[in-house]
Design an enzyme around this catalytic site. Structure first.
Site, PDB file in Angstrom:
ATOM      1  N   GLU A 195       0.861  -1.182   0.000  1.00 46.44           N
ATOM      2  CA  GLU A 195       0.000   0.000   0.000  1.00 46.44           C
ATOM      3  C   GLU A 195       0.898   1.233   0.000  1.00 46.44           C
ATOM      4  O   GLU A 195       1.776   1.351   0.854  1.00 46.44           O
ATOM      5  CB  GLU A 195      -0.796  -0.009   1.302  1.00 46.44           C
ATOM      6  N   ASP A 205      -5.942   9.406  10.019  1.00 49.14           N
ATOM      7  CA  ASP A 205      -4.623   8.930  10.401  1.00 49.14           C
ATOM      8  C   ASP A 205      -4.149   9.470  11.734  1.00 49.14           C
ATOM      9  O   ASP A 205      -4.405  10.611  12.099  1.00 49.14           O
ATOM     10  CB  ASP A 205      -3.615   9.291   9.313  1.00 49.14           C
TER      11      ASP A 205
END
Lengths: 263, 393
Positions: free
Chosen positions: A49, A60
């Site tokens: 990824e 995040d």
């Protein structure tokens, strides 16, 4: 619709538990990021990824936020990601991970065409839930759209997500942001069962998988794990080391070993 | 399928999956309580006896004379805590309590929404945490103390530009970690569905009252309704009742900062383009790659790179007009309203007042203009003094 990523990962998952590392493009520097990629040992991982940094990554935690900010400060743009990745020949599938506005401003169809050309097979948009998927229709036959599921998702919706996702189903391990998630194993187990009842795609768990032991524990009841913040944290600690690519491989080999111990 | 929660093409729910279910629950609860008589009675009780509603509609005689217009000020500055923000926080905190939430989080820029949230939490007995950019913590110290005195914890945010947008990011991160116990009180008509609609509904009391009050004073609709726009909650609040009255000109005034030709402004409609930020599709200030730009305004409450999706819709459909004035024009209006009327406006609201100087050249003499005076300027006095000192140098 061709879901090449789905076929590849499904086949791989019949042989072993899957390991998908996450790296932010251009971190710690563009050069050392590319060096890490070129030296990644494909025996350890099943896909990679790659985060395309966004200025406002709301899903995040601090580690990925900081790597994104550093990368942006170095001048990383989505176009640069495409240009650099196009020059690499890698033996594992790539998956782009980013936020909706990045893809939207790039032009959705153009994003699909360019990133497919650069070796990408799939796309994860952190702030696009199931309902936003129709906006990505133009990516059909270009990139597989990986949907996220969570432990707060009700059963019927989980099944819908499972049916609509391509490549694999990305199950968020619990409540929280990347790297700082409170994993609720019992809930997680049930959710994996529900998703499995609606799709034959692999189910991978991400967020908060911070050690080989944790990876082993979680992957024992799903098809594999995604390791992001823990890896980036390791990269940060060793960013000045001469042989960073080798260290990254060592780090990943520990996860691989732990995953191979299952069963 | 994609239509739910949109205003035309704007709005939506662009959030991590983990928030979809909590947003559904919030929407359901809101739809239920919006029609629930007991809830409305309770909210109205607090709005009247605690916040001091209805706020007066004041005919600004000396200002009107100067502008050759009939200027009416909707005095949201006279609400408890000093701005329109209390209308929304009372509604949302009461709703959160009914939903069984025990913990409230909010973001704040200038601190007005933070203070209004901390106030509602003290009133209703809920735990309160306010995220505020570290830069804003520094420049709005007085409001930080007010929040602390009210029992709230103020959490300085040191990521990104350390201002309002980063405070929202951090609040969203808190929310995904604590969704079971926590309600996130968004302070403007921004964010994922149902926030833009819900906040607008809670603020629509401004326009409802004003419409009735202007009828009592003038026996007719105003010619123009004027309000400042950052995220745009006071503007949506006063516009909403007038949207169906096509003959009423609706004008939203954005922060022109140092001018639109510079990058130092916060005119999301004036200079931005369509994009996705904080859960909805709207006009936002961004670079060509979709990274969010840092903004500037003398008014911290307007210093935000996005705007509520319903404003984008009113703009795109031509129903409302969006303009901007510079920091300097807002500062001049701040002083002018203080001297002409004895009302020190918030620097945000001063943006709306400043635009009267342009409207007067366009509207016939004695046109009726309704201005939303969204807040009082006490919080800005120190900053304005600094500006004036620099100017006189």
């Amino acid at each position: 619709m061709k879901d090449i990523l789905g076929s590849v990962l499904r086949e791989k998952s019949q042989k072993r538990k899957l390991l998908l590392p996450y790296l932010t493009f251009g971190y710690p520097t563009i050069e050392s990021f590319l060096a890490i990629l070129e030296n990644l040992n494909p025996d350890f991982i099943d896909a990679l990824e790659i985060g395309i940094p966004h200025s406002d990554p709301v899903a995040d935690g601090p580690v990925i936020q900081e790597s994104s900010q550093k990368a942006l400060a170095l001048g990383v743009t989505p176009r640069l990601v495409f240009e650099k990745m196009q020059t690499l020949k890698l033996s594992f599938p790539l998956i782009a991970m980013t936020y909706g506005n990045i893809v939207y401003q790039y032009g959705i169809k153009k994003f699909g065409q360019d990133f497919k050309e650069a070796g990408f097979y799939g796309l994860i948009v952190a702030d696009f839930p199931l309902e936003a998927k129709p906006l990505l229709d133009k990516l059909e036959n270009l990139l597989s759209i990986i949907l996220l599921a969570s432990t707060t998702t009700p059963e019927e919706r989980l099944k819908k997500i499972a049916r609509e996702s391509q490549g694999f189903v990305y199950l968020v391990s619990g409540k929280g942001v990347t790297g700082k998630t409170r994993i609720q194993q019992e809930e997680l187990r049930e959710v994996v069962t529900i998703i499995k009842s609606a799709t034959d795609l692999p189910v991978l768990v991400g967020f908060g998988i911070n050690s080989p032991e944790k990876a082993k524990e979680i992957a024992s009841f799903c098809d594999g794990v995604i390791v992001g913040s823990a890896l980036l944290h390791f990269v940060t600690q060793n960013k000045h080391h001469k042989d960073l690519p080798q260290l990254v491989n060592d780090f990943l080999s520990n996860f691989r070993k732990a995953l191979n111990e299952i069963e | 399928m994609i239509q739910k929660g949109f205003f035309g093409e704007f709005g939506g729910r662009f959030v991590p999956e983990i928030l979809v279910h909590p947003l559904e629950e919030l929407e359901e609860a809101y739809n239920f309580f919006a029609k629930d008589e007991n809830f409305q009675r309770e909210l109205n009780y607090y709005l009247k006896n605690y916040a001091g509603r209805p706020s007066p509609l004041y005919f600004a005689e000396r200002l009107s004379k100067k502008m050759n217009l009939k200027v009416y000020l909707k005095r949201e500055d006279l609400n408890h805590t000093g701005s329109h923000k209390i209308n929304n926080t009372l509604g949302q905190v009461l709703l959160a309590k009914k939903m069984g939430k025990t913990r409230i989080i909010a973001e704040t820029g200038a601190g007005q929404h933070g203070v209004a949230t901390a106030t509602a939490c003290a009133l209703l007995g809920l735990e309160c945490h306010i995220y505020m950019g570290a830069v804003d913590v520094e420049r709005q110290k007085l409001n930080v103390f007010r929040m602390q005195i009210l029992g709230a914890e103020v959490i300085p945010v040191k990521t990104g530009s350390q201002t309002l947008k980063d405070a929202i990011n951090e609040a969203m991160r808190d929310w995904v970690s604590n969704v079971d116990t926590t309600h996130y009180v968004i302070g403007s008509v921004v964010g994922p569905h149902p926030y833009p609609k819900m906040v607008r509904d809670f603020q629509s009391v401004i326009g409802k009252e004003a419409k009735q009050q202007i009828f009592e004073a003038e026996g007719r609709l105003p010619d123009c309704v004027l309000a400042c726009v950052g995220g745009g909650s006071n503007a949506m609040g006063i516009f909403h009742a007038f949207v169906p009255d096509k003959e009423v000109l609706l004008v939203g005034v954005e922060a022109g900062g140092l001018g639109l030709e510079t990058s130092k402004n916060a005119a999301s409609i004036g200079r931005g383009k369509k994009g996705i930020l904080h859960g909805s599709l709207s006009y936002i200030l961004q670079d060509e790659f979709g990274q969010i730009e840092e903004t500037h305004s003398v008014a911290a409450g307007l210093d935000y790179p996005g705007v509520g999706p319903e404003h984008s819709f009113l703009f795109a459909s031509g129903r409302a007009r969006y303009v901007n004035v510079t920091d300097q024009e807002a500062l001049d209006a701040f002083c002018e309203l203080s001297r002409l009327e004895g009302i020190i406006p918030a620097l945000e609201s001063a943006h709306a007042i400043a635009y009267l100087n342009k409207l007067r050249k366009e509207l016939p003499q004695d046109s009726i203009v309704l201005v939303c005076l969204s807040g009082r300027g006490d919080k800005d006095v120190e900053q304005v003094m600094r500006y004036l000192k620099e100017e006189s140098r």
